[in-house]
Design a protein around this motif. Structure first.
Motif, PDB file in Angstrom:
ATOM      1  N   UNK A 140    -102.100  34.717   5.129  1.00 58.64           N
ATOM      2  CA  UNK A 140    -101.048  35.433   5.859  1.00 58.64           C
ATOM      3  C   UNK A 140    -100.947  36.809   5.233  1.00 58.64           C
ATOM      4  N   UNK A 141    -101.249  37.847   6.002  1.00 55.72           N
ATOM      5  CA  UNK A 141    -101.446  39.156   5.397  1.00 55.72           C
ATOM      6  C   UNK A 141    -100.908  40.295   6.249  1.00 55.72           C
ATOM      7  N   UNK A 197     -92.423  31.568   9.822  1.00 56.83           N
ATOM      8  CA  UNK A 197     -93.420  31.482   8.757  1.00 56.83           C
ATOM      9  C   UNK A 197     -93.446  30.125   8.069  1.00 56.83           C
ATOM     10  N   UNK A 198     -92.280  29.617   7.674  1.00 56.11           N
ATOM     11  CA  UNK A 198     -92.274  28.342   6.963  1.00 56.11           C
ATOM     12  C   UNK A 198     -92.817  27.197   7.808  1.00 56.11           C
ATOM     13  N   UNK A 199     -92.362  27.017   9.075  1.00 57.69           N
ATOM     14  CA  UNK A 199     -92.952  25.932   9.865  1.00 57.69           C
ATOM     15  C   UNK A 199     -94.444  26.092  10.099  1.00 57.69           C
ATOM     16  N   UNK A 257     -95.955  24.945   6.777  1.00 55.82           N
ATOM     17  CA  UNK A 257     -95.714  23.508   6.623  1.00 55.82           C
ATOM     18  C   UNK A 257     -96.642  22.700   7.516  1.00 55.82           C
ATOM     19  N   UNK A 258     -96.793  23.138   8.757  1.00 53.70           N
ATOM     20  CA  UNK A 258     -97.668  22.433   9.691  1.00 53.70           C
ATOM     21  C   UNK A 258     -99.108  22.441   9.191  1.00 53.70           C
ATOM     22  N   UNK A 259     -99.539  23.575   8.661  1.00 54.13           N
ATOM     23  CA  UNK A 259    -100.908  23.683   8.140  1.00 54.13           C
ATOM     24  C   UNK A 259    -101.094  22.768   6.927  1.00 54.13           C
ATOM     25  N   UNK A 260    -100.147  22.794   6.000  1.00 50.39           N
ATOM     26  CA  UNK A 260    -100.253  22.000   4.770  1.00 50.39           C
ATOM     27  C   UNK A 260    -100.312  20.510   5.087  1.00 50.39           C
ATOM     28  N   UNK A 271     -88.158  27.483   0.492  1.00 54.07           N
ATOM     29  CA  UNK A 271     -88.529  26.425   1.432  1.00 54.07           C
ATOM     30  C   UNK A 271     -90.025  26.141   1.368  1.00 54.07           C
ATOM     31  N   UNK A 272     -90.809  27.205   1.321  1.00 54.58           N
ATOM     32  CA  UNK A 272     -92.257  27.047   1.287  1.00 54.58           C
ATOM     33  C   UNK A 272     -92.702  26.381  -0.009  1.00 54.58           C
ATOM     34  N   UNK A 273     -92.080  26.740  -1.121  1.00 57.71           N
ATOM     35  CA  UNK A 273     -92.420  26.104  -2.402  1.00 57.71           C
ATOM     36  C   UNK A 273     -92.105  24.615  -2.371  1.00 57.71           C
ATOM     37  N   UNK A 274     -91.007  24.228  -1.721  1.00 58.72           N
ATOM     38  CA  UNK A 274     -90.683  22.802  -1.587  1.00 58.72           C
ATOM     39  C   UNK A 274     -91.804  22.063  -0.869  1.00 58.72           C
ATOM     40  N   UNK A 275     -92.366  22.702   0.169  1.00 58.01           N
ATOM     41  CA  UNK A 275     -93.472  22.099   0.911  1.00 58.01           C
ATOM     42  C   UNK A 275     -94.719  21.976   0.038  1.00 58.01           C
ATOM     43  N   UNK A 276     -94.993  23.013  -0.745  1.00 64.67           N
ATOM     44  CA  UNK A 276     -96.171  23.008  -1.622  1.00 64.67           C
ATOM     45  C   UNK A 276     -96.040  21.932  -2.699  1.00 64.67           C
ATOM     46  N   UNK A 277     -94.855  21.778  -3.266  1.00 62.08           N
ATOM     47  CA  UNK A 277     -94.658  20.847  -4.388  1.00 62.08           C
ATOM     48  C   UNK A 277     -94.926  19.399  -4.015  1.00 62.08           C
ATOM     49  N   UNK A 278     -94.715  19.031  -2.753  1.00 62.20           N
ATOM     50  CA  UNK A 278     -94.941  17.631  -2.345  1.00 62.20           C
ATOM     51  C   UNK A 278     -96.323  17.453  -1.716  1.00 62.20           C
ATOM     52  N   UNK A 279     -97.185  18.446  -1.879  1.00 67.87           N
ATOM     53  CA  UNK A 279     -98.550  18.349  -1.357  1.00 67.87           C
ATOM     54  C   UNK A 279     -99.536  18.476  -2.515  1.00 67.87           C
TER      55      UNK A 279
END
Length: 333
Positions: A209-210, A250-252, A255-258, A289-297
């Protein structure tokens, strides 16, 4: 009738006239009575100004908005609503709300948020929508209803299909432990992209994402398949894009990608651009929010920032739970 009193005040009077007649029906005189209706006229004028202001806000609102009368007929629809539903103004005004709801239901005269409903467009297409309603009251009676409409697909972010680079490079492996967000705040832009490109060429699914032009990113780092989302206000069919004002997407999207990948990597470059178009608190909340998604993946995220745009307090607030890519022991190659 408008009058001016002895003290110079302007008053509005309502006059009643009664004819006096004798037994033969002949008019013998009149009785005139006047009532001061100035307060009522002032209230009516203030109400008119308030209604005009409300109509202006509805017309220029950045979200699709319609107004219903007490019979739930559409009396106002802004341009966003007409674009969403595919109607011209003269085609939608006067129609009952049930004509644009697929099951012909009516709405409750109450204040509600986050209602899911299926809308029917002019061309017959059905779209899932999120609506909010606000009742307009007049002396405790229902006078109308303000309804905002949002296409749910636009609230969910982008659906990005993972893609693996064809010419993978596995000779010099590079490892970043999963379940962590890493920050590159040394000002060296190339470092983040070098790590990202190396890891996707090792066969990991990646998402970039750039703020940079995706074509230049692909050319410079020889990335051919990895999906790239462009942070830009200019819509393009060549690359998926997100307007920086649409921070909520951005977050969804991430999240969908992860959720679709294993051992993936996400690179975000352009946080400064997001801060220009949104308040800092909202951007930090998005990162939380994004870090929360990363931490459980089992995936990881790299955040590229220019530290000079932050004051010391905000810089530490942003990176307090991130690992630094400038630390020698962060990754191994």
């Amino acid at each position: 009738m408008n009058i001016i009193t002895k003290s110079g005040q302007k008053k509005v009077l309502s006059w009643n006239v009664i004819k006096l007649k004798d037994n033969n029906g002949k008019t013998t005189g009149i009785i005139c009575s006047g009532e001061d209706i100035t307060p009522r006229k002032i209230a009516e004028e203030e109400l008119k100004h308030a209604n005009d202001y409300l109509n202006l806000l509805i017309r220029i609102a950045p979200i699709a908005t319609i107004v219903l009368d007490r019979e739930q007929n559409i009396v106002t629809a802004n341009e966003k609503a007409m674009d969403l539903l595919g109607y011209a103004n003269d085609e939608i005004i006067g129609n009952p709300i049930s004509t644009i709801i697929s099951n012909n239901e009516l709405l409750e005269f109450t204040d509600k948020n986050d209602l899911s409903i299926e809308l029917l467009k002019k061309d017959g297409e059905c779209i899932d929508a999120n609506i909010a309603t606000s009742a307009i009251m007049d002396n405790n009676n229902h006078k109308g209803l303000i309804v905002t409409l949002q296409d749910i697909s636009e609230l969910r972010g982008l659906l990005i299909a993972p893609s693996i680079e064809e010419n993978t490079e596995r000779k010099d492996t590079l490892e970043l432990e999963g379940s962590y967000t890493y920050i590159q705040d040394s000002g060296d832009l190339n470092a983040s992209y070098d790590i990202f490109s190396t890891m996707v060429k090792q066969g990991r699914p990646g998402l970039c994402i750039t703020r940079e032009n995706p074509a230049k990113i692909r050319s410079k780092y020889n990335i051919t398949k990895t999906p790239i989302i462009w942070l830009t206000k200019t819509k393009t069919s060549e690359y998926p894009s997100i307007d920086p004002t649409e921070l909520f997407k951005l977050h969804p999207t991430i999240e969908n990608f992860i959720k679709k990948v294993n051992d993936g990597i996400v690179l975000i470059d352009g946080l400064e651009y997001l801060i220009l178009e949104n308040d800092l608190k909202s951007v930090i909340k998005f990162m939380e929010q994004t870090n929360d998604t990363i931490m459980v993946s089992d995936s990881r995220l790299i955040l590229q920032i220019d530290p000079l745009i932050f004051d010391t307090k905000d810089h530490h607030l942003l990176k307090r739970w991130m690992r630094s890519l400038t630390d020698e022991d962060t990754y191994n190659d």
